[in-house]
Write an enzyme that holds these catalytic residues in place. Sequence first.
Site, PDB file in Angstrom:
ATOM      1  N   TRP A 164      -1.853   6.613  -9.370  1.00 13.03           N
ATOM      2  CA  TRP A 164      -2.747   5.720 -10.101  1.00 13.03           C
ATOM      3  C   TRP A 164      -4.136   6.309 -10.274  1.00 13.03           C
ATOM      4  CZ3 TRP A 164      -6.731   5.172  -6.806  1.00 13.03           C
ATOM      5  CH2 TRP A 164      -6.456   5.263  -5.446  1.00 13.03           C
ATOM      6  N   ASN A 165      -4.483   7.390  -9.544  1.00 12.84           N
ATOM      7  CA  ASN A 165      -5.902   7.763  -9.511  1.00 12.84           C
ATOM      8  C   ASN A 165      -6.393   8.476 -10.768  1.00 12.84           C
ATOM      9  OD1 ASN A 165      -4.454  10.036  -8.805  1.00 12.84           O
ATOM     10  ND2 ASN A 165      -5.947  10.746  -7.302  1.00 12.84           N
ATOM     11  N   LYS A 188       7.417   8.146 -14.868  1.00 11.35           N
ATOM     12  CA  LYS A 188       7.218   6.875 -14.164  1.00 11.35           C
ATOM     13  C   LYS A 188       5.784   6.812 -13.663  1.00 11.35           C
ATOM     14  CE  LYS A 188       7.406   5.392 -10.077  1.00 11.35           C
ATOM     15  NZ  LYS A 188       6.273   4.448 -10.230  1.00 11.35           N
ATOM     16  N   PRO A 189       4.927   6.057 -14.374  1.00  9.86           N
ATOM     17  CA  PRO A 189       3.546   5.934 -13.902  1.00  9.86           C
ATOM     18  C   PRO A 189       3.472   4.974 -12.719  1.00  9.86           C
ATOM     19  CG  PRO A 189       3.864   4.632 -15.907  1.00  9.86           C
ATOM     20  CD  PRO A 189       5.191   5.269 -15.593  1.00  9.86           C
ATOM     21  N   ALA A 190       2.328   4.983 -12.032  1.00 13.31           N
ATOM     22  CA  ALA A 190       2.140   4.061 -10.911  1.00 13.31           C
ATOM     23  C   ALA A 190       2.078   2.629 -11.439  1.00 13.31           C
ATOM     24  CB  ALA A 190       0.860   4.410 -10.169  1.00 13.31           C
ATOM     25  N   SER A 243       1.479  10.915  -2.618  1.00 16.69           N
ATOM     26  CA  SER A 243       1.263  11.163  -1.193  1.00 16.69           C
ATOM     27  C   SER A 243       2.332  12.095  -0.622  1.00 16.69           C
ATOM     28  CB  SER A 243       1.276   9.834  -0.444  1.00 16.69           C
ATOM     29  OG  SER A 243       2.499   9.184  -0.694  1.00 16.69           O
ATOM     30  N   GLU A 264       2.825  17.841  -6.017  1.00 15.20           N
ATOM     31  CA  GLU A 264       1.356  17.875  -5.879  1.00 15.20           C
ATOM     32  C   GLU A 264       1.013  16.741  -4.929  1.00 15.20           C
ATOM     33  OE1 GLU A 264      -0.668  20.061  -7.130  1.00 15.20           O
ATOM     34  OE2 GLU A 264       0.586  21.068  -8.609  1.00 15.20           O
ATOM     35  N   LEU A 265       0.729  17.073  -3.675  1.00 20.62           N
ATOM     36  CA  LEU A 265       0.677  16.018  -2.646  1.00 20.62           C
ATOM     37  C   LEU A 265      -0.738  15.804  -2.108  1.00 20.62           C
ATOM     38  CD1 LEU A 265       4.029  17.066  -0.937  1.00 20.62           C
ATOM     39  CD2 LEU A 265       3.670  15.476  -2.827  1.00 20.62           C
ATOM     40  N   ARG A 292     -16.553  11.648  -7.097  1.00 18.55           N
ATOM     41  CA  ARG A 292     -15.827  11.595  -8.357  1.00 18.55           C
ATOM     42  C   ARG A 292     -14.644  10.659  -8.152  1.00 18.55           C
ATOM     43  NH1 ARG A 292     -11.945  15.399 -11.359  1.00 18.55           N
ATOM     44  NH2 ARG A 292     -11.281  15.922  -9.264  1.00 18.55           N
ATOM     45  N   CYS A 298      -7.311  13.638  -4.917  1.00 12.47           N
ATOM     46  CA  CYS A 298      -6.587  14.430  -3.911  1.00 12.47           C
ATOM     47  C   CYS A 298      -7.416  15.616  -3.447  1.00 12.47           C
ATOM     48  CB  CYS A 298      -5.260  14.903  -4.477  1.00 12.47           C
ATOM     49  SG  CYS A 298      -5.473  15.753  -6.035  1.00 12.47           S
ATOM     50  N   SER A 455     -11.391  21.837 -10.573  1.00 10.15           N
ATOM     51  CA  SER A 455     -10.211  21.735 -11.449  1.00 10.15           C
ATOM     52  C   SER A 455     -10.483  22.253 -12.852  1.00 10.15           C
ATOM     53  CB  SER A 455      -9.779  20.275 -11.567  1.00 10.15           C
ATOM     54  OG  SER A 455      -9.748  19.677 -10.313  1.00 10.15           O
ATOM     55  N   GLU A 472       0.226  23.370 -11.264  1.00  8.79           N
ATOM     56  CA  GLU A 472       0.079  22.725 -12.580  1.00  8.79           C
ATOM     57  C   GLU A 472      -1.145  23.309 -13.262  1.00  8.79           C
ATOM     58  OE1 GLU A 472       0.233  18.450 -11.634  1.00  8.79           O
ATOM     59  OE2 GLU A 472       2.324  18.511 -12.270  1.00  8.79           O
TER      60      GLU A 472
HETATM   61  P1  NAD Z   1       2.017   7.304  -3.747  1.00  9.94           P
HETATM   62  O1  NAD Z   1       2.738   8.439  -3.137  1.00  9.94           O
HETATM   63  O2  NAD Z   1       2.019   6.025  -3.034  1.00  9.94           O
HETATM   64  O3  NAD Z   1       2.587   7.015  -5.204  1.00  9.94           O
HETATM   65  C1  NAD Z   1       2.644   7.982  -6.213  1.00  9.94           C
HETATM   66  C2  NAD Z   1       3.703   7.585  -7.204  1.00  9.94           C
HETATM   67  O4  NAD Z   1       4.965   7.605  -6.555  1.00  9.94           O
HETATM   68  C3  NAD Z   1       3.552   6.182  -7.787  1.00  9.94           C
HETATM   69  O5  NAD Z   1       4.001   6.206  -9.128  1.00  9.94           O
HETATM   70  C4  NAD Z   1       4.493   5.367  -6.926  1.00  9.94           C
HETATM   71  O6  NAD Z   1       4.974   4.206  -7.584  1.00  9.94           O
HETATM   72  C5  NAD Z   1       5.612   6.363  -6.742  1.00  9.94           C
HETATM   73  N1  NAD Z   1       6.500   6.162  -5.610  1.00  9.94           N
HETATM   74  C6  NAD Z   1       6.234   5.623  -4.392  1.00  9.94           C
HETATM   75  N2  NAD Z   1       7.366   5.638  -3.633  1.00  9.94           N
HETATM   76  C7  NAD Z   1       8.329   6.215  -4.401  1.00  9.94           C
HETATM   77  C8  NAD Z   1       9.709   6.521  -4.197  1.00  9.94           C
HETATM   78  N3  NAD Z   1      10.332   6.253  -3.053  1.00  9.94           N
HETATM   79  N4  NAD Z   1      10.389   7.086  -5.215  1.00  9.94           N
HETATM   80  C9  NAD Z   1       9.784   7.366  -6.389  1.00  9.94           C
HETATM   81  N5  NAD Z   1       8.504   7.102  -6.637  1.00  9.94           N
HETATM   82  C10 NAD Z   1       7.785   6.541  -5.649  1.00  9.94           C
HETATM   83  O7  NAD Z   1       0.547   7.841  -4.013  1.00  9.94           O
HETATM   84  P2  NAD Z   1      -0.658   7.053  -4.688  1.00  9.94           P
HETATM   85  O8  NAD Z   1      -1.200   6.099  -3.699  1.00  9.94           O
HETATM   86  O9  NAD Z   1      -0.282   6.551  -6.036  1.00  9.94           O
HETATM   87  O10 NAD Z   1      -1.671   8.267  -4.908  1.00  9.94           O
HETATM   88  C11 NAD Z   1      -2.456   8.741  -3.890  1.00  9.94           C
HETATM   89  C12 NAD Z   1      -1.861  10.009  -3.303  1.00  9.94           C
HETATM   90  O11 NAD Z   1      -1.608  10.945  -4.345  1.00  9.94           O
HETATM   91  C13 NAD Z   1      -2.834  10.693  -2.379  1.00  9.94           C
HETATM   92  O12 NAD Z   1      -2.161  11.166  -1.236  1.00  9.94           O
HETATM   93  C14 NAD Z   1      -3.345  11.861  -3.210  1.00  9.94           C
HETATM   94  O13 NAD Z   1      -3.805  12.938  -2.469  1.00  9.94           O
HETATM   95  C15 NAD Z   1      -2.139  12.208  -4.001  1.00  9.94           C
HETATM   96  N6  NAD Z   1      -2.524  12.949  -5.209  1.00  9.94           N
HETATM   97  C16 NAD Z   1      -2.267  14.283  -5.242  1.00  9.94           C
HETATM   98  C17 NAD Z   1      -2.657  15.026  -6.349  1.00  9.94           C
HETATM   99  C18 NAD Z   1      -2.386  16.495  -6.400  1.00  9.94           C
HETATM  100  O14 NAD Z   1      -2.496  17.051  -7.480  1.00  9.94           O
HETATM  101  N7  NAD Z   1      -2.037  17.142  -5.313  1.00  9.94           N
HETATM  102  C19 NAD Z   1      -3.302  14.403  -7.422  1.00  9.94           C
HETATM  103  C20 NAD Z   1      -3.538  13.043  -7.354  1.00  9.94           C
HETATM  104  C21 NAD Z   1      -3.133  12.319  -6.231  1.00  9.94           C
END
Ligand code: NAD
Length: 495
Positions: A164-165, A188-190, A243, A264-265, A292, A298, A455, A472
């Site tokens: 979502w960020n 699949k968006p958040a 995450s 990308e975690l 920011r 992340c 970035s 990416e």
């Molecule tokens: P999240 O992992 O909770 O969710 C991310 C996405 O995965 C959402 O669309 C969510 O609905 C989906 N999701 C959750 N459980 C799932 C499952 N079991 N199967 C399939 N999809 C599932 O993360 P968030 O809270 O949306 O975002 C924050 C996290 O994302 C932070 O840890 C951040 O560091 C990370 N992030 C990483 C990067 C990067 O480029 N490394 C960029 C942005 C955010």
Amino acid sequence: MTTTDTILERDSSAFTAAAKVVARIGADRAESSSDIEVRDPHDDSVIGYVRDFDVDRALEAVAAADSAGRGWAATTPRHRADVLRRWYELLIENAEDIALLITLEMGKTLADARAEVTYGADFVRWYAEEAPRSAGTVREAPSGGGQLLTRRVPVGLAVLITPWNFPLAMATRKIAPALAAGCPVVVKPATLTPLTTLFAVQLAVEAGVPGDLIQTVTTSDSGAFSKAVLADPRVRKVSFTGSTGVGKVLLRLAADNVLKSSMELGGNAPFLVFDDADLERAVEGALRAKLRNGGQSCIAANRFLVQSGIADAFVEGLTERLAALQVGSGLSEGVGLGPMVDHKAVHRLQALVDDAVARGAVPRTERSVPGSPGSYFRATLLDHVPQDADVVTTEIFGPIAAVQRFSTQQEAVTRANDTEFGLAGYVFTESLDRAFSVADSLETGILGINQGVPSNAAAPFGGVKESGLGREGSSEGLEEYQETRFYNLALRHTE
Ligand code: NAD
């Protein structure tokens, strides 16, 4: 903090404009009682509705993308480049509407949302340029008798799961290289921020992307979605941003069908400031690296490791800048910190501050929580944070700056690397020797050197250790959606 006590009222003209965009994508009304509500984190009001796909509908999306994908893979790279270029132009023409929508559903300030549009559109432009440049290789077989040719071919149907960020940029960073390579996608968006992605995909179709090629699946049951979709033999690739915990679940699912996987975690970025740093530059860089997106990035600076000779001045400078921030609705011009994405985030941040203070950290900013219906959280600076505080060991994902002090470079590097994450890091020093020596010792995929926002669409973004797999952006981002095929061509001399 100067203005947090009176959270700014929503600017009505910006809100009206944003509401028009919601209507433009048809999300202003519920189609069925099970539709997902999308809320404005400024005041928790419902701003739109999206469909809640069940597993059957998700598999129909897979089937539709798969059949559209065959024709797309057969198009020329030049055609794909032209369509992507047109998509880029439409994103820029609609930049202000997209920015309003991002702010409305996610909360970040309009300035941050505008920057996201520029950044997100840049991936589409970049991959429009990369599509015709993808090339194979030719090599003499070392023992003679033939040539080894390689070709790069589309990997096939890609499932893209985004957080979502950055609801625009995280989608375009995956969709654009997939399309450039010749792949169909299911995205699949958040659930918290689906509207921006839906709008961007609508613009892609206006730009000439075949209607079924990008399938957007919104669902409240992401677990059931990934289980069903990643088990479908038509799917060949999964790319996830989110995450680390969810990334591990998806990697396990991907293992069953041996899917090509990009992850990308999460991160826990160290921000190192040495005594020889330019103080003003370091404070400015810290502000950008921390704030920011309201700290919800992340690559946000998580731990500020500051050398003892400059630490007091750095803390004072950063505290002043945080205290001067205007907090309020991201739609109001001049606001420097919008609401957090939801109330869960606020409670998590509050618990992190409480834990650090209980362990001895010294708060330098006001600790009271701003009163408002929305999910607001004050920018907070914690000084002298002990190593065992949660704010040091976990990803903060919010506007808390945790400062620790160090004496030697070795001590700073050891502490910086003392984490399972390895996404981004930052180093501030005026010494080129020190910058490179620290850069070479830090276990991260990305490093900002005297730079708070590293970035760039032209650079390979990604992490090491538990921060991910794959890259990416840049030409490497295209390869994530390609397979390399090699032909061994036997050649016999003829007279
Ligand atoms: P999240 O992992 O909770 O969710 C991310 C996405 O995965 C959402 O669309 C969510 O609905 C989906 N999701 C959750 N459980 C799932 C499952 N079991 N199967 C399939 N999809 C599932 O993360 P968030 O809270 O949306 O975002 C924050 C996290 O994302 C932070 O840890 C951040 O560091 C990370 N992030 C990483 C990067 C990067 O480029 N490394 C960029 C942005 C955010």
